[in-house]
Design a protein around this motif. Structure first.
Motif, PDB file in Angstrom:
ATOM      1  N   GLY A  80       0.963  -1.012   0.050  1.00  9.94           N
ATOM      2  CA  GLY A  80       0.262  -0.311  -0.236  1.00  9.94           C
ATOM      3  C   GLY A  80       0.805   0.924  -0.321  1.00  9.94           C
ATOM      4  O   GLY A  80       0.656   2.402  -1.176  1.00  9.94           O
ATOM      5  N   PRO A  81       1.189   1.189   1.556  1.00  5.93           N
ATOM      6  CA  PRO A  81       2.694   2.574   0.769  1.00  5.93           C
ATOM      7  C   PRO A  81       3.112   2.629  -0.342  1.00  5.93           C
ATOM      8  O   PRO A  81       4.013   3.946  -0.708  1.00  5.93           O
ATOM      9  CB  PRO A  81       3.475   2.233   2.442  1.00  5.93           C
ATOM     10  N   HIS A  82       3.791   1.600  -0.257  1.00  4.81           N
ATOM     11  CA  HIS A  82       4.487   1.599  -2.366  1.00  4.81           C
ATOM     12  C   HIS A  82       3.883   1.682  -3.330  1.00  4.81           C
ATOM     13  O   HIS A  82       4.384   2.823  -3.822  1.00  4.81           O
ATOM     14  CB  HIS A  82       4.842   0.466  -2.806  1.00  4.81           C
ATOM     15  N   THR A  83       2.039   1.900  -3.340  1.00  2.96           N
ATOM     16  CA  THR A  83       1.342   2.752  -4.052  1.00  2.96           C
ATOM     17  C   THR A  83       1.214   3.844  -3.895  1.00  2.96           C
ATOM     18  O   THR A  83       1.257   4.953  -5.001  1.00  2.96           O
ATOM     19  CB  THR A  83      -0.184   2.049  -4.308  1.00  2.96           C
ATOM     20  N   THR A  84       1.596   4.332  -2.864  1.00  2.00           N
ATOM     21  CA  THR A  84       0.951   5.944  -2.454  1.00  2.00           C
ATOM     22  C   THR A  84       2.614   6.744  -2.349  1.00  2.00           C
ATOM     23  O   THR A  84       2.106   7.697  -3.253  1.00  2.00           O
ATOM     24  CB  THR A  84       0.978   6.412  -1.473  1.00  2.00           C
ATOM     25  N   MET A  85       3.459   6.282  -2.787  1.00  2.00           N
ATOM     26  CA  MET A  85       4.714   6.387  -3.057  1.00  2.00           C
ATOM     27  C   MET A  85       4.776   7.278  -4.768  1.00  2.00           C
ATOM     28  O   MET A  85       5.040   7.387  -4.755  1.00  2.00           O
ATOM     29  CB  MET A  85       6.039   5.501  -2.909  1.00  2.00           C
ATOM     30  N   ALA A  86       4.420   5.599  -5.136  1.00  2.00           N
ATOM     31  CA  ALA A  86       4.326   5.677  -6.901  1.00  2.00           C
ATOM     32  C   ALA A  86       3.267   6.889  -6.949  1.00  2.00           C
ATOM     33  O   ALA A  86       3.978   7.669  -8.558  1.00  2.00           O
ATOM     34  CB  ALA A  86       4.005   4.852  -7.316  1.00  2.00           C
ATOM     35  N   GLN A  87       2.802   7.601  -6.844  1.00  2.00           N
ATOM     36  CA  GLN A  87       1.794   8.402  -6.610  1.00  2.00           C
ATOM     37  C   GLN A  87       2.420   9.665  -6.544  1.00  2.00           C
ATOM     38  O   GLN A  87       2.937  10.407  -6.913  1.00  2.00           O
ATOM     39  CB  GLN A  87       0.112   8.104  -6.472  1.00  2.00           C
ATOM     40  N   VAL A  88       2.211   9.849  -5.236  1.00  2.00           N
ATOM     41  CA  VAL A  88       2.399  10.925  -4.703  1.00  2.00           C
ATOM     42  C   VAL A  88       4.340  11.070  -4.218  1.00  2.00           C
ATOM     43  O   VAL A  88       4.740  12.825  -4.811  1.00  2.00           O
ATOM     44  CB  VAL A  88       1.686  11.470  -3.024  1.00  2.00           C
ATOM     45  N   ALA A  89       4.635  10.715  -4.268  1.00  2.00           N
ATOM     46  CA  ALA A  89       6.054  11.502  -4.562  1.00  2.00           C
ATOM     47  C   ALA A  89       7.170  11.488  -6.062  1.00  2.00           C
ATOM     48  O   ALA A  89       8.332  11.678  -5.957  1.00  2.00           O
ATOM     49  CB  ALA A  89       7.299   9.539  -3.588  1.00  2.00           C
ATOM     50  N   ARG A  90       6.673  10.186  -6.781  1.00  2.00           N
ATOM     51  CA  ARG A  90       6.882  10.582  -7.846  1.00  2.00           C
ATOM     52  C   ARG A  90       6.684  12.645  -8.408  1.00  2.00           C
ATOM     53  O   ARG A  90       7.376  13.395  -9.389  1.00  2.00           O
ATOM     54  CB  ARG A  90       6.357   9.957  -9.240  1.00  2.00           C
ATOM     55  N   LEU A  91       4.946  12.442  -8.059  1.00  2.00           N
ATOM     56  CA  LEU A  91       4.950  14.272  -8.391  1.00  2.00           C
ATOM     57  C   LEU A  91       6.080  15.029  -7.742  1.00  2.00           C
ATOM     58  O   LEU A  91       5.800  16.255  -8.052  1.00  2.00           O
ATOM     59  CB  LEU A  91       3.159  14.044  -7.947  1.00  2.00           C
ATOM     60  N   ALA A  92       6.470  14.476  -6.406  1.00  2.41           N
ATOM     61  CA  ALA A  92       7.469  15.543  -6.080  1.00  2.41           C
ATOM     62  C   ALA A  92       8.883  15.016  -6.529  1.00  2.41           C
ATOM     63  O   ALA A  92      10.037  15.960  -5.856  1.00  2.41           O
ATOM     64  CB  ALA A  92       7.429  15.244  -4.418  1.00  2.41           C
ATOM     65  N   GLY A  93       9.158  14.786  -7.955  1.00  5.32           N
ATOM     66  CA  GLY A  93      10.217  14.119  -8.196  1.00  5.32           C
ATOM     67  C   GLY A  93      11.374  13.387  -7.456  1.00  5.32           C
ATOM     68  O   GLY A  93      12.689  12.781  -7.639  1.00  5.32           O
TER      69      GLY A  93
END
Length: 481
Positions: free
Chosen positions: A294-307
């Motif tokens: 679940g957190p992996h999937t969150t990272m793939a959306q939120v963190a990628r937008l943050a660079g």
């Protein structure tokens, strides 16, 4: 540089001949990196401690397999563990000599069937991919071998039955829910199609023990980029070496009789290995899916937008690490069924795994098929939080909002989209409409049901999209960290 088997004899004082004296106790369908760094590594630990005294016979499940590469090295290879354990770096290597036999049923069908004749062999393990436990309608009883795994296994079990030998403990490791009962049903299907009769089916039910399993260990596989450097350190060439993380968990579910049999035949806990026997895998499956994936999937959306590019970069950033930790502690753990302390300990272990400095886990890779992953890993958490009166989980809702932002084309080329073309087309069509959020969230073909029925979700997602347009993702992360 020496060949591996020579290095074993000279440097480690071991020979493959000595290891080969151990009887075959396990038949393993699959020769890939995961099973060799998981099951065969576990068997090695048991043999090292004098708790097992047996070897594994590896069966190549597909025609284009690689048991011949194992045979080129006399079935010897190295497992390299890299990661963190109790906050301390672990870098170790160990020669594995627990594979005592390899069989390619496409070249040696008789040799494959003969595996059933050994009364010392008591366990069958498989990892033939999620699609492996499915009956191939084209398989015929005369095929040598049939294409499907259930049909191959059925032939082996029929040979065992014909020899009047006891059945097996059957432990499928394919990553599907209820893999034990699913394989059991597939075998009955094959037996009925092949016309093998009631006596065999009764023996299959009575004499064999089917358990469900959940396996958990990150196995990056063959270290191609630094292979030469590792060979120099090892002192020998190894074309089959495999990297894995130190963390390992094997959950095995069945009735009390099955649990006792697992502990008797595979005494992993006596070797300090985290093998859990229980009545039901599902709570542990949910724990892994929701707290790790679940957190992996969150990272793939939120963190990628943050660079951010990798999991390690996310966890190395104070704000993002807090964001992910809060998601675990406030939005995931409270809606799980296992004891809170157990969940918190697992979450801490997951964060340590995310911190692994030796694995560069790409967010683009995690972002593959993001919509399906959100549906299975995060959407149930949205529903659970709402149903339990906790309200909308804000960080998971932000992940959903970022997914809509990315798939709606707002991120441009900054974030890769790799998904089913029908899903991509549906987002593109909806993105051209004024009511994009309502239109896309109501599409049950994407989410499984109409998400606009979740109170407040449309408004929350729209607010996030407006903020993304005005200020970007970082202020949203800061607010929730």
């Amino acid at each position: 540089m020496e060949r591996l088997q020579e290095a074993v004899a000279v440097h480690l004082g071991l020979t493959s001949a000595q290891a080969a004296q151990r009887p075959i106790r396990i038949i393993q369908f699959g020769e890939g990196n995961f099973l060799r760094a998981f099951v065969d590594w576990i068997v090695q630990q048991l043999n090292n401690k004098g708790l097992f005294g047996g070897n594994v016979a590896v069966v190549q499940p597909l025609e284009n397999g690689r048991v011949h590469v194992l045979e080129d090295q006399e079935r010897l290879y190295t497992v390299i563990l890299e990661g963190l354990k109790d906050g301390k770096p672990v870098r170790s290597h160990e020669l594995i000599d627990s594979i005592g036999k390899t069989v390619d049923p496409y070249k040696d069908w008789d040799g494959f069937l003969a595996l059933a004749d050994d009364p010392d062999t008591q366990i069958i393990i498989s990892n033939t991919t999620e699609a492996g436990i499915a009956v191939n309608d084209g398989d015929k009883v005369t095929d040598q071998p049939p294409a499907g795994y259930p049909a191959k296994l059925a032939h082996l079990l029929k040979r065992r039955f014909d020899r009047s030998l006891p059945g097996f403990l059957i432990m499928p490791c394919e990553l599907i829910a209820d893999n034990g009962p699913t394989l059991h049903r597939a075998l009955i299907n094959v037996a009925e199609r092949f016309g093998w009769g009631k006596d065999f089916i009764d023996w299959l039910d009575r004499e064999n023990t089917f358990v469900s399993t959940l396996v958990d260990r990150i196995v990056p596989g063959y270290p191609r980029e630094d292979a030469q450097e590792l060979w120099e350190k090892l002192g020998y060439e190894d074309q089959n070496m495999v990297k894995a993380e130190p963390f390992l968990l094997w959950v095995v579910a069945g009735d009390q009789t099955a649990q006792r049999k697992v502990d008797e035949l595979l005494p992993a806990r006596k070797a300090g290995i985290d093998l859990v026997t229980c009545d039901d895998v599902q709570p542990y499956r949910e724990r892994k899916v929701y707290l790790l994936n679940g957190p992996h999937t969150t990272m793939a959306q939120v963190a990628r937008l943050a660079g951010f590019k990798t999991v390690g970069q996310v966890m190395g950033d104070k704000t993002m690490r807090s964001f992910i930790t809060c998601e675990m502690e406030e939005e995931i753990i409270p809606v799980q069924t296992l004891p809170k302390e157990e969940l918190e300990n697992f979450a801490a272990a997951v964060r340590e795994r995310f911190d692994n400095p030796f694995v560069q886990h790409s967010l683009d890779s995690i972002g593959l098929n993001s919509v399906a992953k959100f549906v299975s890993r995060l959407l149930p958490l949205v529903t659970a939080n709402v149903e339990q009166g906790r309200g909308l989980p804000k960080r998971i809702v932000l992940a959903l909002s970022c997914l809509l932002w990315i798939y709606g084309g707002k991120a441009g080329d900054a974030v890769k989209i790799q998904d089913d073309q029908k899903v991509i087309d549906a987002f593109r069509e909806a993105a051209g409409q004024e009511d994009f959020v309502n239109r896309i969230l109501s599409d049950a073909s994407i989410w499984g049901h109409d998400l606009t029925r979740i109170a407040g979700l449309v408004e929350a997602v729209q607010k996030n999209l407006d903020d993304l347009a005005d200020r970007g993702v970082q202020p949203l992360i800061d607010r929730l960290a």
